[in-house]
Design a protein around this motif. Structure first.
Motif, PDB file in Angstrom:
ATOM      1  N   GLY A 102      38.593  72.347  62.981  1.00 38.48           N
ATOM      2  CA  GLY A 102      38.299  73.630  63.486  1.00 38.48           C
ATOM      3  C   GLY A 102      38.367  73.803  65.022  1.00 38.48           C
ATOM      4  O   GLY A 102      38.867  74.617  65.674  1.00 38.48           O
ATOM      5  N   SER A 103      38.242  72.599  65.764  1.00 36.17           N
ATOM      6  CA  SER A 103      38.393  72.412  67.247  1.00 36.17           C
ATOM      7  C   SER A 103      39.802  72.617  67.642  1.00 36.17           C
ATOM      8  O   SER A 103      40.070  73.546  68.470  1.00 36.17           O
ATOM      9  N   TYR A 129      29.714  78.149  69.057  1.00 43.97           N
ATOM     10  CA  TYR A 129      30.353  76.969  69.146  1.00 43.97           C
ATOM     11  C   TYR A 129      31.752  77.046  68.507  1.00 43.97           C
ATOM     12  O   TYR A 129      32.175  77.557  67.444  1.00 43.97           O
ATOM     13  N   ASN A 195      25.696  79.112  64.824  1.00 43.50           N
ATOM     14  CA  ASN A 195      25.479  78.102  65.602  1.00 43.50           C
ATOM     15  C   ASN A 195      24.526  78.114  66.838  1.00 43.50           C
ATOM     16  O   ASN A 195      24.639  77.143  67.699  1.00 43.50           O
ATOM     17  N   ASP A 223      36.340  83.510  65.659  1.00 44.43           N
ATOM     18  CA  ASP A 223      36.099  82.096  65.110  1.00 44.43           C
ATOM     19  C   ASP A 223      35.542  82.265  63.807  1.00 44.43           C
ATOM     20  O   ASP A 223      34.279  82.519  63.758  1.00 44.43           O
ATOM     21  N   ILE A 226      33.121  78.866  60.175  1.00 45.30           N
ATOM     22  CA  ILE A 226      32.116  79.014  59.378  1.00 45.30           C
ATOM     23  C   ILE A 226      32.020  80.197  58.489  1.00 45.30           C
ATOM     24  O   ILE A 226      31.866  80.043  57.109  1.00 45.30           O
ATOM     25  N   LYS A 251      36.653  74.370  57.882  1.00 43.24           N
ATOM     26  CA  LYS A 251      35.433  73.860  57.034  1.00 43.24           C
ATOM     27  C   LYS A 251      35.547  73.984  55.536  1.00 43.24           C
ATOM     28  O   LYS A 251      36.173  73.381  54.892  1.00 43.24           O
TER      29      LYS A 251
HETATM   30  C1  PLP Z   1      32.347  78.375  64.367  1.00 45.95           C
HETATM   31  C2  PLP Z   1      32.931  77.053  64.575  1.00 45.95           C
HETATM   32  N1  PLP Z   1      34.112  76.918  65.046  1.00 45.95           N
HETATM   33  C3  PLP Z   1      34.588  75.642  65.184  1.00 45.95           C
HETATM   34  C4  PLP Z   1      34.212  74.456  65.025  1.00 45.95           C
HETATM   35  C5  PLP Z   1      34.715  73.017  64.979  1.00 45.95           C
HETATM   36  O1  PLP Z   1      35.205  72.801  63.812  1.00 45.95           O
HETATM   37  P1  PLP Z   1      35.278  70.993  63.653  1.00 45.95           P
HETATM   38  O2  PLP Z   1      34.002  70.464  63.645  1.00 45.95           O
HETATM   39  O3  PLP Z   1      36.295  71.262  62.198  1.00 45.95           O
HETATM   40  O4  PLP Z   1      36.159  70.670  64.919  1.00 45.95           O
HETATM   41  C6  PLP Z   1      32.869  74.529  64.089  1.00 45.95           C
HETATM   42  C7  PLP Z   1      32.182  73.446  63.710  1.00 45.95           C
HETATM   43  O5  PLP Z   1      31.068  73.305  63.439  1.00 45.95           O
HETATM   44  C8  PLP Z   1      32.206  75.787  64.210  1.00 45.95           C
HETATM   45  O6  PLP Z   1      31.012  75.832  63.343  1.00 45.95           O
END
Ligand code: PLP
Length: 412
Positions: A102-103, A129, A195, A223, A226, A251
């Protein structure tokens, strides 16, 4: 041997001063510790485990997925088919690209938005987040509490091009953008937030962001790492009826395997190489095993439409009975539930609307409660910024066991 004892700080228990919970095995809705003690699990790996730990459709016959090779470093048919399936549910993702986390997906979406608009400013929200790339960490929710960005490896130059607004507060958005509208590349937001605990957007908030993006020539980035698949196959955008320009997902889609994606308007995604001049890519981008797992997740959801109603019913029951337990004890905490998400914080009053509310919750009480629940066989997320996730593996017996534990823990 591991730096800080873990690969992700939330796991260390740092937010509550507790020793790290170390699972030995997991099955269905349960995790088991080193001594074989069983815990009803509401962490669910921080979101991906919509089907619990060991759904047979995701844990058996995996050799099938690698029969023709594990990673090819090449585009393949199943990857294209997966993209088409995702677009079937999220029509705003006219073009997409797979990544691993996700990052990475959120970071890539921001780069695409900046390249398309030829602007730099990104507006985001405190308590949201988006992963651990530089700008995302400013005042982030989840376990990313880097209050002093200067000491956290984030360059000044990055901070200049980020504005952090209050969630559910369009006035704070307008105040931050005043005289900077023409430099705004994107508004990045969790359309429904999980988050900083669970926070629903107030009526008009997301629509207000859409309207401002349109007015200022900026892009709206949702985003949904989740929310996509947690809140149904059409995600938050389907529920809110607002189409973003770009979307980030991850996820649950991998069924436990690491795969994520970013995508959106065809003209916007055209900035990516080889069509345009923006580079993103990766050795494991579109990894065939992870793509195969993602197909299995969508197959499961298509063959079991009852899963969502089943999880919602259990979550509703859990939330309602927690409300009763609070009422019996005169405790003034709001309980929120949305599909398979249940959440409450130790703060009197209405449900949280933003990160200021979330931060006002009693941390000491939360730590005591976490410990009391663990002693009674229930594993909760250690950080108050997280929520309880139910899965298709949770049963009414698990809910009853949890409610007994909550009543006892609060009395204790
Ligand atoms: C809304 C959201 N975006 C991005 C991320 C980042 O995802 P990852 O942990 O797979 O890098 C998360 C992780 O918890 C998240 O909750």
């Amino acid at each position: 041997m591991l730096a800080g004892g873990c690969d992700s700080p939330v796991r260390s228990g740092w937010s509550i001063g507790e020793p790290m919970f170390v699972p030995r095995t997991a099955h269905g809705a349960y995790v088991f510790d080193e001594r074989g003690r069983r815990f009803v699990d509401y962490v669910m790996a921080y979101g991906p485990l919509l089907f619990g730990h060991t759904h047979s459709a995701l844990t058996t016959g995996l050799d099938e997925l690698v029969r023709d090779g594990f990673v090819w470093g090449a585009t393949h048919v199943e990857e294209v088919r997966l993209a088409e399936r995702i677009r079937g549910y999220l029509p705003s993702m006219q073009r997409l690209r797979f990544v691993t986390t996700g990052s990475e997906a959120a970071m890539s979406a921001v780069r695409v938005a900046r390249a398309f608009t030829k602007r730099d400013l990104v507006l985001k929200f405190a308590g949201n987040y988006h992963g651990h790339f530089d700008l995302a960490l400013l005042d982030a929710g989840a376990s990313a509490q880097t209050s002093d960005a200067r000491r956290s490896g984030i360059p000044d130059g990055v901070m200049r091009d980020v504005a952090v607004a209050r969630y559910n507060d369009l006035d704070s958005v307008d105040a931050l953008l005043r005289d900077r509208e023409g430099t705004l590349a994107a508004i990045l937001v969790e359309p429904i937030c999980a988050n900083m605990g669970y926070v629903a957007p107030l009526p008009g908030f997301i629509e207000g962001l859409r309207e401002r993006c349109d007015r200022f020539g900026a892009l709206l980035v949702f985003d949904e790492v989740i929310t996509w698949l947690r809140l149904g196959v059409c995600g938050a955008q389907g529920r809110l009826g607002v189409a973003p320009d770009l979307t980030v997902v991850g996820k649950i889609m991998g069924g436990g395997a690491p795969i994520a994606a970013f995508g959106g308007r065809e003209d916007v995604m055209a900035v990516l190489a080889p069509d345009g001049g923006v580079f993103t890519g990766g050795t494991h981008a579109g990894n065939p095993f992870c793509v195969g797992m993602a197909h299995r997740v969508l197959d499961l959801l298509e063959t079991h439409p009852e899963y969502y109603t089943q999880m919602s019913a259990l979550a509703k029951r859990l939330a309602e009975d927690i409300r009763t337990i609070f009422a019996e004890r005169g405790l003034p905490y709001a309980v929120v539930q949305h599909e398979s998400i249940v959440d409450f914080k130790f703060r009197a009053g209405e449900p949280n609307r933003n990160y200021d509310d979330a931060r006002a919750a009693d941390k000491g009480l939360h730590a005591t409660y976490y410990r009391a629940m663990l002693e009674r066989g229930v594993l909760l997320p250690p950080s108050q910024n997280e929520v309880m996730f139910l899965s298709t593996a949770h049963t009414i017996e698990d809910i009853d066991e949890t409610l007994t534990a909550i009543a006892q823990a609060l009395s204790a």
